[in-house]
Every structure is written in structure tokens, then in C-alpha cells.
Design an enzyme around this catalytic site. Sequence first.
Site, PDB file in Angstrom:
ATOM      1  N   ASP A  75      43.554  41.091  45.152  1.00  0.00           N
ATOM      2  CA  ASP A  75      44.654  40.299  45.712  1.00  0.00           C
ATOM      3  C   ASP A  75      44.921  38.990  44.970  1.00  0.00           C
ATOM      4  OD1 ASP A  75      42.377  38.963  46.645  1.00  0.00           O
ATOM      5  OD2 ASP A  75      43.408  38.280  48.443  1.00  0.00           O
ATOM      6  N   GLU A  76      44.431  38.873  43.748  1.00  0.00           N
ATOM      7  CA  GLU A  76      44.687  37.653  42.974  1.00  0.00           C
ATOM      8  C   GLU A  76      45.073  38.024  41.545  1.00  0.00           C
ATOM      9  OE1 GLU A  76      41.311  34.465  43.997  1.00  0.00           O
ATOM     10  OE2 GLU A  76      40.582  36.504  43.713  1.00  0.00           O
TER      11      GLU A  76
HETATM   12 MG   LIG Z   1      43.449  36.291  49.106  1.00  0.00          MG
END
Ligand SMILES: [Mg+2]
Length: 404
Positions: A103-104
Site C-alpha cells: 500500500d505504499e
Molecule cells: Mg498504509
Amino acid sequence: MPKTIILVDMDAFFASVEQQCNPSLRGRPIGVIGSDKRTVITAASYEAKALGIKTGMNKFEAKRLCPEIILVIGNNRKYTHTCSELAKIYARYTPDVEVYSIDEAFLDITDTQHLFGGAMEIGAQLKKEIKKTFGINASVGISHNKLLAKLASDISKPDGLRYISMEDAPSVLEDMPTDKLWGIGRGIGNRLKLMGITTCGQLGRMSETFLRSHFGIIGERLKEMGQGIGSFSVLKETAIAKSIGHSMTLPKDIINMRDIEAHILKLSEMVARRGRLYNLLGEVVSVVIRYKSFKTFTRQKKINTHTYDTHIIYDTAIGIIKVIRLAEPVRLLGVTLSGLREDSGQMSIFNECNKKDALIKSMDSINDKYGEFTVSWASYLDIRRHLGVISPAWRPSGLRRTDV
Ligand SMILES: [Mg+2]
């Protein structure tokens, strides 16, 4: 010329994806857990966080704290799918994208920002597009290196957008607690605190000799971090992946060798098939084992050939495990193939090896069409029969890491 780096970090990623997929979960406190036998919360929605639910909390503790919490079993396919879809959005702004975790992602927009009206404009656009496409809030941090971009994102959460310019960096860092910095965990943070160093400003002014005497070679790096010095190289995905790996948290802790063999076979097949799909052969097999106590270790072995053959990978992995004397029940298993090179694709029909490769590829196409393990090797039927928990319809519900 200074770089301009953006870090995009999804807020409450797994929980947000689940809420998007199931509207009845929206606006409600949810906790995502691994599988129904697993008890640790891996992600909490905003609503749950507001009620005190934290990542890593036991589900019973969470229930006690917040009886209305809804526990959802995570589905990794949704997350990996969303992650690759997000990468398509990033690619519109720059070719230099490093997907850092599920998620990055870091984006180097140094050379492209002028095309979009500047860094803040790109940050705002990214947030808007991600919200529109996936319904997920992202926190975006911008600075001249990765350390400060990450800090900017972290301190602007949730739903933040923050730019830390070179001029602003010293004042932002002056009173910032050291453990807010990426790479300074609670462990080092606490040790620093015991020495009376609580802020980045203080850390940056410490003498190198002092820090080195307490922290060894990382002492020097700690001082730099306190000053906001960090890397700005955004590692683009290389043409050839470095490794292909799958790991999974098991539905329950196991210690029986037959159970372990069954899971290793499944993981070896997943890894090997992915290798075949991308035409990548590997010569190093690694096994990761996490015990019930969370103690985790990896062992690897080089094989004397490059392969994407399930059986060679499986036999090597089992060979590794047999040497280790398991000290505790196992919570997670993983198999990785590395030392990859591309399959040249040269084939001679008179070569036994190549005949086997051709056969494996035909089996893959049948399994692609009709589901995993529709056809398999007779010699492995017994292990598979023993598997019980993994049927042909099995889907990973535990952790899974995919490098290609
Ligand atoms: Mg996150």
C-alpha cells in the site's frame, strides 16, 4: 538539482478495500484478520481505530473493547489486484515508480512535475484519482528524499497531503520525536530516549563518535537521519524480477511433517507456475519459517541447475526443512525461488528435460483453465490427499508475497 519524491500511502488499506467491496461494511468499525482460526487484527477501519482498535491487537481484546466490531477475513487477491491497479495510476505521472509495499509507493517526479503544474498538484490529483477509482483515502508526502517524503505522509495521516521543503525540514525535524522517522523503530527510539535524546533535532546534533559507540555502524546513519538526510533513489522495477516467492499464514499452527510437506508442495507449485508464466528459471530455493512464537528465519540452498520445475523446488525445500529440527509449531511457511534468469526458450524434442518442460506447460494450461491441481503428478497424490485443508478450490487467505 534536488529531487522531488512523492510517497503515496493508502490509509487503512485492507479495511478500506473490504469496505469498498462490501457496501454494508462502510461507515462501520471493521477489523481484518488472516483466517477464521487466526486472531490478530491486521488492519482496522477508521471507524474501528476511532474506538481504540489497533493493528496487531488480538480479536478477543478487540471484541471486548468494541463489541460491535465486525471481523472480516482478508482476501489477498483483492489487495494485490488493487495494488497493481494503483501502479497504473502512478505510471501516468512518472515512469520512475517504486512500489515499496502493498500500500505504499515512491514516485520520482523530478523531471515530470512541470507537466502537471507542480508537485503539490500531482499529490492532490493522485489523491483524487485514487478516491474516485477505489474509494480509498491516501496520504501523500512530498520532499526531496524518501525519508522526508515518508515522514510528510505519516504526519499528515489520515487523508493527508504534506510537502516538506528543504528550507522547512530543519524546523519540522527540530521537535519531531525520533521514532516518527522511518527506520527508527520503538527499540532504537527507546534506547535513544534513555540517553535523553527524544527529538530528531537533538539526534542530528549528537556527535558521531557518541552514536557510533552506542549503536555501532548505524550510529552515523542515525545522526544523518536526525538531520533529515535520506536516499532519493527510487528503485524502478527491474526488467527481470529478483525473486518469485509465496508465503502463507497457515489456517492453524502445525508441526507434523506430513502437513508441512503438503503446504510446501502447494507453495512450490505456486512459485514454479509463476516462474513458468514469466519464463523465469531460478537456481536458489529459500524457505521461510515462522514459529508460533513469531520467531522467523530463512534458509536457502543453491541447486545445480536453473529450474521452474515444481518437483525440484519442492524436493529442495523439503531437504532444507529436514535439516532444521523444528523447535515449535509452525505458523507461516514460505517458498522463494531466486537467482533468476530468463528461459531462453530453446527446445529440442529429443531432450528428456525439454520434454518434461513441455509436459509441465501443458499441465499448466489445463490447470489454468480448470483450477489448480486439476492434473498433477501421481507421485504427489498421497501428499495432496493428506492435505485436507487445501482442496482444488483453495485460495490463499493468509499472507502472500508476490515479487512478479
Ligand atoms: Mg498504509
